[in-house]
Design a protein around this motif. Sequence first.
Motif, PDB file in Angstrom:
ATOM      1  N   LEU A   1      45.763  72.568  62.676  1.00 25.89           N
ATOM      2  CA  LEU A   1      45.112  71.269  62.611  1.00 25.89           C
ATOM      3  C   LEU A   1      44.020  71.156  63.671  1.00 25.89           C
ATOM      4  O   LEU A   1      42.900  70.721  63.379  1.00 25.89           O
ATOM      5  CB  LEU A   1      46.143  70.153  62.773  1.00 25.89           C
ATOM      6  N   HIS A   2      44.314  71.556  64.897  1.00 26.93           N
ATOM      7  CA  HIS A   2      43.304  71.483  65.952  1.00 26.93           C
ATOM      8  C   HIS A   2      42.096  72.356  65.625  1.00 26.93           C
ATOM      9  O   HIS A   2      40.952  71.948  65.888  1.00 26.93           O
ATOM     10  CB  HIS A   2      43.911  71.850  67.308  1.00 26.93           C
ATOM     11  N   ARG A   3      42.312  73.536  65.046  1.00 24.50           N
ATOM     12  CA  ARG A   3      41.191  74.396  64.638  1.00 24.50           C
ATOM     13  C   ARG A   3      40.340  73.699  63.579  1.00 24.50           C
ATOM     14  O   ARG A   3      39.113  73.723  63.645  1.00 24.50           O
ATOM     15  CB  ARG A   3      41.699  75.730  64.096  1.00 24.50           C
ATOM     16  N   GLU A   4      40.997  73.086  62.586  1.00 23.11           N
ATOM     17  CA  GLU A   4      40.262  72.384  61.529  1.00 23.11           C
ATOM     18  C   GLU A   4      39.443  71.231  62.084  1.00 23.11           C
ATOM     19  O   GLU A   4      38.302  71.016  61.667  1.00 23.11           O
ATOM     20  CB  GLU A   4      41.234  71.844  60.477  1.00 23.11           C
TER      21      GLU A   4
ATOM     22  N   PRO B   1      48.143  66.204  71.950  1.00 23.07           N
ATOM     23  CA  PRO B   1      47.792  67.467  71.293  1.00 23.07           C
ATOM     24  C   PRO B   1      48.985  68.236  70.736  1.00 23.07           C
ATOM     25  O   PRO B   1      48.835  68.992  69.777  1.00 23.07           O
ATOM     26  CB  PRO B   1      47.078  68.263  72.389  1.00 23.07           C
ATOM     27  N   ALA B   2      50.156  68.041  71.299  1.00 20.52           N
ATOM     28  CA  ALA B   2      51.332  68.757  70.793  1.00 20.52           C
ATOM     29  C   ALA B   2      52.157  67.881  69.848  1.00 20.52           C
ATOM     30  O   ALA B   2      53.273  68.241  69.483  1.00 20.52           O
ATOM     31  CB  ALA B   2      52.203  69.226  71.952  1.00 20.52           C
TER      32      ALA B   2
ATOM     33  N   ILE C   1      41.493  60.692  67.698  1.00 19.68           N
ATOM     34  CA  ILE C   1      41.890  60.117  68.985  1.00 19.68           C
ATOM     35  C   ILE C   1      43.350  60.453  69.280  1.00 19.68           C
ATOM     36  O   ILE C   1      43.694  60.857  70.392  1.00 19.68           O
ATOM     37  CB  ILE C   1      41.649  58.594  68.992  1.00 19.68           C
ATOM     38  N   TYR C   2      44.228  60.292  68.297  1.00 21.49           N
ATOM     39  CA  TYR C   2      45.643  60.631  68.503  1.00 21.49           C
ATOM     40  C   TYR C   2      45.804  62.104  68.876  1.00 21.49           C
ATOM     41  O   TYR C   2      46.601  62.447  69.740  1.00 21.49           O
ATOM     42  CB  TYR C   2      46.474  60.349  67.250  1.00 21.49           C
ATOM     43  N   LEU C   3      45.053  62.976  68.207  1.00 22.59           N
ATOM     44  CA  LEU C   3      45.172  64.407  68.491  1.00 22.59           C
ATOM     45  C   LEU C   3      44.705  64.738  69.904  1.00 22.59           C
ATOM     46  O   LEU C   3      45.251  65.640  70.550  1.00 22.59           O
ATOM     47  CB  LEU C   3      44.391  65.222  67.462  1.00 22.59           C
ATOM     48  N   GLU C   4      43.699  64.002  70.408  1.00 22.11           N
ATOM     49  CA  GLU C   4      43.260  64.208  71.798  1.00 22.11           C
ATOM     50  C   GLU C   4      44.333  63.730  72.772  1.00 22.11           C
ATOM     51  O   GLU C   4      44.610  64.388  73.772  1.00 22.11           O
ATOM     52  CB  GLU C   4      41.963  63.444  72.063  1.00 22.11           C
TER      53      GLU C   4
ATOM     54  N   ALA D   1      45.552  63.251  48.533  1.00 17.86           N
ATOM     55  CA  ALA D   1      46.303  64.503  48.689  1.00 17.86           C
ATOM     56  C   ALA D   1      47.172  64.406  49.939  1.00 17.86           C
ATOM     57  O   ALA D   1      46.912  63.578  50.819  1.00 17.86           O
ATOM     58  CB  ALA D   1      45.345  65.693  48.824  1.00 17.86           C
ATOM     59  N   VAL D   2      48.199  65.248  49.979  1.00 22.52           N
ATOM     60  CA  VAL D   2      49.023  65.385  51.181  1.00 22.52           C
ATOM     61  C   VAL D   2      49.238  66.867  51.430  1.00 22.52           C
ATOM     62  O   VAL D   2      49.135  67.684  50.520  1.00 22.52           O
ATOM     63  CB  VAL D   2      50.401  64.677  51.051  1.00 22.52           C
ATOM     64  N   ARG D   3      49.528  67.184  52.694  1.00 21.52           N
ATOM     65  CA  ARG D   3      49.878  68.564  53.037  1.00 21.52           C
ATOM     66  C   ARG D   3      50.559  68.586  54.389  1.00 21.52           C
ATOM     67  O   ARG D   3      50.463  67.645  55.163  1.00 21.52           O
ATOM     68  CB  ARG D   3      48.660  69.479  53.033  1.00 21.52           C
ATOM     69  N   TRP D   4      51.262  69.672  54.637  1.00 20.38           N
ATOM     70  CA  TRP D   4      51.940  69.892  55.909  1.00 20.38           C
ATOM     71  C   TRP D   4      51.082  70.836  56.733  1.00 20.38           C
ATOM     72  O   TRP D   4      50.546  71.816  56.204  1.00 20.38           O
ATOM     73  CB  TRP D   4      53.318  70.508  55.669  1.00 20.38           C
ATOM     74  N   VAL D   5      50.948  70.561  58.022  1.00 18.98           N
ATOM     75  CA  VAL D   5      50.083  71.380  58.857  1.00 18.98           C
ATOM     76  C   VAL D   5      50.716  71.548  60.241  1.00 18.98           C
ATOM     77  O   VAL D   5      51.363  70.644  60.751  1.00 18.98           O
ATOM     78  CB  VAL D   5      48.669  70.751  58.951  1.00 18.98           C
TER      79      VAL D   5
END
Length: 177
Positions: free
Chosen positions: A146-149, A169-170, A163-166, A137-141
């Motif tokens: 995304l951080h909440r999920e 973060p923006a 790791i990338y999100l840490e 699947a794909v989706r836009w977020v």
Amino acid sequence: MNRHIIIPAVADDGSLFPVEKMAAHVQGLLHLAVSVFVFDGDLLLIQKRAAVKYHCGGQWANTCCSHPHWDETVESCAERRLQEELGFSIPLTRHQTVEYEASVGEGLSEHERVTLFSAQVDRRQLDIRPNPEEVDAVRWVDPESLHREVQKSPDDFTPWFRIYLERFPAFKFSTND
């Protein structure tokens, strides 16, 4: 699905040497990789890896990620894998290279030197055709959602994506990071 792909690993002196992809993951060898992030404004296109993938199947990840083949440039790899996984080609901007290590289950680990790529698109004009052997699947977020999920259900996301999100973060990459 060909698992006997030869990829570039990184020796202690910084030189590259060929290694079979699974051997790199079993032995935890430092090897080259690419990660692509496709945006529409602040929205990021993410993919749910196919359940049949040899690791992290069924988990959400950034738009696309892979390993260059031996003697393939990281630019060519990023372009090739976007086409192979999601069925489209777009101009990509190369950003910095980062390293990380993470267990990915099944006794495998990623120890990667990753070159990051990004692109800005108008999602209404993007024809996404996911390859079912690669993507479920794909989706836009947006970043906040995304951080909440990820906070709520971290195991729904691949270790490298967390790791990338840490680190970013923006979702902003610069060649100076």
